[in-house]
Design a protein around this motif. Structure first.
Motif, PDB file in Angstrom:
ATOM      1  N   LEU A 152       3.698  70.969 -14.969  1.00 56.70           N
ATOM      2  CA  LEU A 152       2.405  70.317 -15.217  1.00 56.70           C
ATOM      3  C   LEU A 152       1.234  71.085 -14.632  1.00 56.70           C
ATOM      4  O   LEU A 152       0.098  70.599 -14.699  1.00 56.70           O
ATOM      5  CB  LEU A 152       2.433  68.903 -14.634  1.00 56.70           C
ATOM      6  CG  LEU A 152       3.423  67.924 -15.264  1.00 56.70           C
ATOM      7  CD1 LEU A 152       3.339  66.578 -14.574  1.00 56.70           C
ATOM      8  CD2 LEU A 152       3.178  67.768 -16.755  1.00 56.70           C
ATOM      9  N   VAL A 153       1.478  72.248 -14.032  1.00 56.22           N
ATOM     10  CA  VAL A 153       0.404  73.005 -13.405  1.00 56.22           C
ATOM     11  C   VAL A 153      -0.716  73.345 -14.388  1.00 56.22           C
ATOM     12  O   VAL A 153      -1.895  73.117 -14.094  1.00 56.22           O
ATOM     13  CB  VAL A 153       0.954  74.273 -12.725  1.00 56.22           C
ATOM     14  CG1 VAL A 153      -0.161  75.281 -12.465  1.00 56.22           C
ATOM     15  CG2 VAL A 153       1.597  73.899 -11.390  1.00 56.22           C
ATOM     16  N   PRO A 154      -0.450  73.919 -15.570  1.00 57.69           N
ATOM     17  CA  PRO A 154      -1.570  74.260 -16.469  1.00 57.69           C
ATOM     18  C   PRO A 154      -2.401  73.043 -16.856  1.00 57.69           C
ATOM     19  O   PRO A 154      -3.636  73.122 -16.916  1.00 57.69           O
ATOM     20  CB  PRO A 154      -0.871  74.873 -17.684  1.00 57.69           C
ATOM     21  CG  PRO A 154       0.442  75.353 -17.170  1.00 57.69           C
ATOM     22  CD  PRO A 154       0.843  74.369 -16.122  1.00 57.69           C
ATOM     23  N   LEU A 280      -3.613  73.730 -27.069  1.00 55.39           N
ATOM     24  CA  LEU A 280      -3.282  75.117 -26.776  1.00 55.39           C
ATOM     25  C   LEU A 280      -1.844  75.296 -26.311  1.00 55.39           C
ATOM     26  O   LEU A 280      -1.272  76.374 -26.487  1.00 55.39           O
ATOM     27  CB  LEU A 280      -4.224  75.668 -25.707  1.00 55.39           C
ATOM     28  CG  LEU A 280      -5.678  75.852 -26.112  1.00 55.39           C
ATOM     29  CD1 LEU A 280      -6.439  76.584 -25.034  1.00 55.39           C
ATOM     30  CD2 LEU A 280      -5.779  76.616 -27.421  1.00 55.39           C
ATOM     31  N   SER A 281      -1.255  74.263 -25.719  1.00 55.23           N
ATOM     32  CA  SER A 281       0.128  74.397 -25.269  1.00 55.23           C
ATOM     33  C   SER A 281       1.051  74.716 -26.437  1.00 55.23           C
ATOM     34  O   SER A 281       1.981  75.523 -26.310  1.00 55.23           O
ATOM     35  CB  SER A 281       0.577  73.113 -24.578  1.00 55.23           C
ATOM     36  OG  SER A 281       0.430  71.992 -25.443  1.00 55.23           O
ATOM     37  N   TYR A 306      -6.262  78.799 -19.109  1.00 56.95           N
ATOM     38  CA  TYR A 306      -5.041  78.067 -19.433  1.00 56.95           C
ATOM     39  C   TYR A 306      -3.907  79.019 -19.802  1.00 56.95           C
ATOM     40  O   TYR A 306      -2.750  78.785 -19.461  1.00 56.95           O
ATOM     41  CB  TYR A 306      -5.305  77.098 -20.585  1.00 56.95           C
ATOM     42  CG  TYR A 306      -4.121  76.213 -20.915  1.00 56.95           C
ATOM     43  CD1 TYR A 306      -3.916  75.023 -20.227  1.00 56.95           C
ATOM     44  CD2 TYR A 306      -3.213  76.573 -21.916  1.00 56.95           C
ATOM     45  CE1 TYR A 306      -2.839  74.206 -20.522  1.00 56.95           C
ATOM     46  CE2 TYR A 306      -2.132  75.766 -22.208  1.00 56.95           C
ATOM     47  CZ  TYR A 306      -1.947  74.587 -21.512  1.00 56.95           C
ATOM     48  OH  TYR A 306      -0.863  73.782 -21.807  1.00 56.95           O
ATOM     49  N   ARG A 307      -4.246  80.091 -20.485  1.00 57.34           N
ATOM     50  CA  ARG A 307      -3.232  81.086 -20.843  1.00 57.34           C
ATOM     51  C   ARG A 307      -2.638  81.724 -19.587  1.00 57.34           C
ATOM     52  O   ARG A 307      -1.423  81.922 -19.490  1.00 57.34           O
ATOM     53  CB  ARG A 307      -3.863  82.160 -21.720  1.00 57.34           C
ATOM     54  CG  ARG A 307      -2.960  83.328 -22.076  1.00 57.34           C
ATOM     55  CD  ARG A 307      -1.755  82.889 -22.859  1.00 57.34           C
ATOM     56  NE  ARG A 307      -1.084  84.015 -23.490  1.00 57.34           N
ATOM     57  CZ  ARG A 307       0.113  83.955 -24.083  1.00 57.34           C
ATOM     58  NH1 ARG A 307       0.752  82.803 -24.120  1.00 57.34           N
ATOM     59  NH2 ARG A 307       0.641  85.016 -24.636  1.00 57.34           N
ATOM     60  N   LEU A 335      -0.288  87.075 -19.101  1.00 50.93           N
ATOM     61  CA  LEU A 335      -1.142  87.067 -17.917  1.00 50.93           C
ATOM     62  C   LEU A 335      -2.101  88.245 -17.921  1.00 50.93           C
ATOM     63  O   LEU A 335      -3.282  88.102 -17.580  1.00 50.93           O
ATOM     64  CB  LEU A 335      -0.278  87.088 -16.651  1.00 50.93           C
ATOM     65  CG  LEU A 335      -1.021  86.951 -15.322  1.00 50.93           C
ATOM     66  CD1 LEU A 335      -1.768  85.635 -15.260  1.00 50.93           C
ATOM     67  CD2 LEU A 335      -0.052  87.071 -14.152  1.00 50.93           C
ATOM     68  N   SER A 336      -1.628  89.421 -18.303  1.00 51.34           N
ATOM     69  CA  SER A 336      -2.494  90.597 -18.338  1.00 51.34           C
ATOM     70  C   SER A 336      -3.621  90.420 -19.343  1.00 51.34           C
ATOM     71  O   SER A 336      -4.777  90.757 -19.065  1.00 51.34           O
ATOM     72  CB  SER A 336      -1.664  91.844 -18.679  1.00 51.34           C
ATOM     73  OG  SER A 336      -0.598  92.025 -17.763  1.00 51.34           O
TER      74      SER A 336
END
Length: 387
Positions: A152-154, A280-281, A306-307, A335-336
């Motif tokens: 649930l972090v994002p 977005l998820s 969010y990404r 992430l990059s």
């Protein structure tokens, strides 16, 4: 086996009863679950006596059980596949009523056969093979790899990491609304010093608040902050902090009322957060989403955030080893790409913010208290010069 006539007593776990519902064994909702050690013991079968109705074959047995549904209750059935006792061969299938007993009567039904076989082999009717109970088979301890907090972090932290946006935005607009900028400029403060001080103070407060949050989350055992490299989390906080504050500086030029700016800031916070959490998820996790769509939505700053959070989340769920700093060199990783988008947006906002917020003091702006201050200063200078 079927139930005995109602006028004959029967017992469950040693308790005599005439109720058929009580004679149906343990309730289905108390079934055995994997990993929960449980034992139940008894010295005699839980229903006495048991009546048997022979059937011609398996098909007839299945039809009898099917037709009896809702009319006659059967606890179970035996299918003797091979019964050559003299040769030491006995193959028996045991059927049970899953709806009623959830399979907890299987050991009892099996014990009836093994006990009868034991008496026949021992040739002694007084011999008895008692069923003492059942228990889970010993197995190695297994850890629960389901980490709800990390999953649930994002959805949660996209709101937390944006909470500073309406604060910064309303603060900047408040200074513009009350002409504090003009006053500081009149007193000789350089414009670039004003922006530098505000930017530094807001960034410092944001980073300190986020580091406290990370420390509390790590103390509570959130794997998201314990397994991923701390450098990546710190880098995310710093890059997003620059992007957030620069975006607030640029948006401050669009408002002249601090209350309106505050409302816009919170609407932006919750609006983008909800869109990211519910839309977005699916975009980022679906393998059918084109790459250009995933890149395109990250043009909006909170979606790039969010990404980044989703990439860090995916690296720790299901006991994954976490994201390593060395993996940042892979520009195809989520992430990059998110870091690249946020860094580019920060530079863009830093270029646009000064042009939108450039401070000018035209003649028609110097009114009210500001004009009286200037008049007072001019009169004092004139008096001193004359003296």
């Amino acid at each position: 086996p079927g139930l005995p006539p109602p006028d004959r007593p029967a017992g469950r776990l040693g308790d005599a009863t005439r109720s058929q519902s009580d004679m149906l064994g343990w309730k289905g909702n108390a079934g055995l679950f994997r990993g929960g050690a449980r034992s139940y013991c008894q010295s005699v079968p839980y229903v006495l006596p048991i009546s048997f109705t022979p059937q011609a074959d398996r098909a007839t047995l299945q039809k009898t059980l099917y037709d009896a549904w809702g009319k006659q209750v059967y606890l179970g059935a035996y299918v003797f596949e091979d019964a050559r006792i003299s040769s030491g061969v006995l193959r028996v299938g045991v059927s049970y009523n899953k709806t009623i007993t959830a399979g907890q009567d299987i050991p009892v039904l099996t014990n009836l056969i093994t006990n009868a076989l034991f008496k026949d082999i021992a040739n002694n009717s007084h011999s008895e093979l008692k069923f003492l109970g059942t228990r889970d088979y010993p197995s190695p301890e297994k850890s629960n790899d389901f980490d709800l907090s990390s999953r649930l972090v994002p959805e949660i932290f996209i709101f937390i990491l944006q909470l500073f946006f309406p604060v910064v935005l309303s603060g900047l607009v408040y200074e513009k609304e009350n002409r504090l900028r003009e006053g500081m400029k009149i007193m000789g403060m350089k414009t670039w010093i004003y922006w530098l001080v505000n930017y530094t103070v807001y960034l410092f407060l944001y980073v300190v608040a986020m580091l406290i949050m990370v420390g509390v989350a790590a103390a509570l055992g959130f794997r998201f902050f314990l397994v991923n490299d701390f450098f990546l989390i710190f880098l995310l906080i710093v890059i997003w902090g620059h992007c957030l504050i620069a975006f607030a500086f640029m948006c401050a030029a669009l408002f002249s009322n601090s209350h309106t700016a505050s409302v816009f800031g919170y609407v932006w916070l919750f609006g983008t957060g909800l869109l990211a959490a519910f839309i977005l998820s699916d975009i980022f996790t679906s393998e059918f989403t084109p790459a250009n769509v995933q890149y395109g939505v990250q043009v909006i700053p909170p979606f790039a955030l969010y990404r980044a959070l989703s990439s860090l989340r995916d690296s720790v769920t299901s006991n994954m080893p976490g994201y390593r700093t060395s993996e940042l060199t892979d520009m195809s990783a989520g992430l990059s790409v998110a870091f690249a988008f946020m860094a580019g947006q920060w530079l863009l906002f830093m270029i646009l913010a000064p042009t939108r917020c450039k401070l000018r003091i035209p003649e028609n702006v110097i009114t009210g208290d500001t004009r009286r201050v200037l008049t007072s200063v001019v009169k004092r200078e004139t008096t001193q010069t004359a003296s």
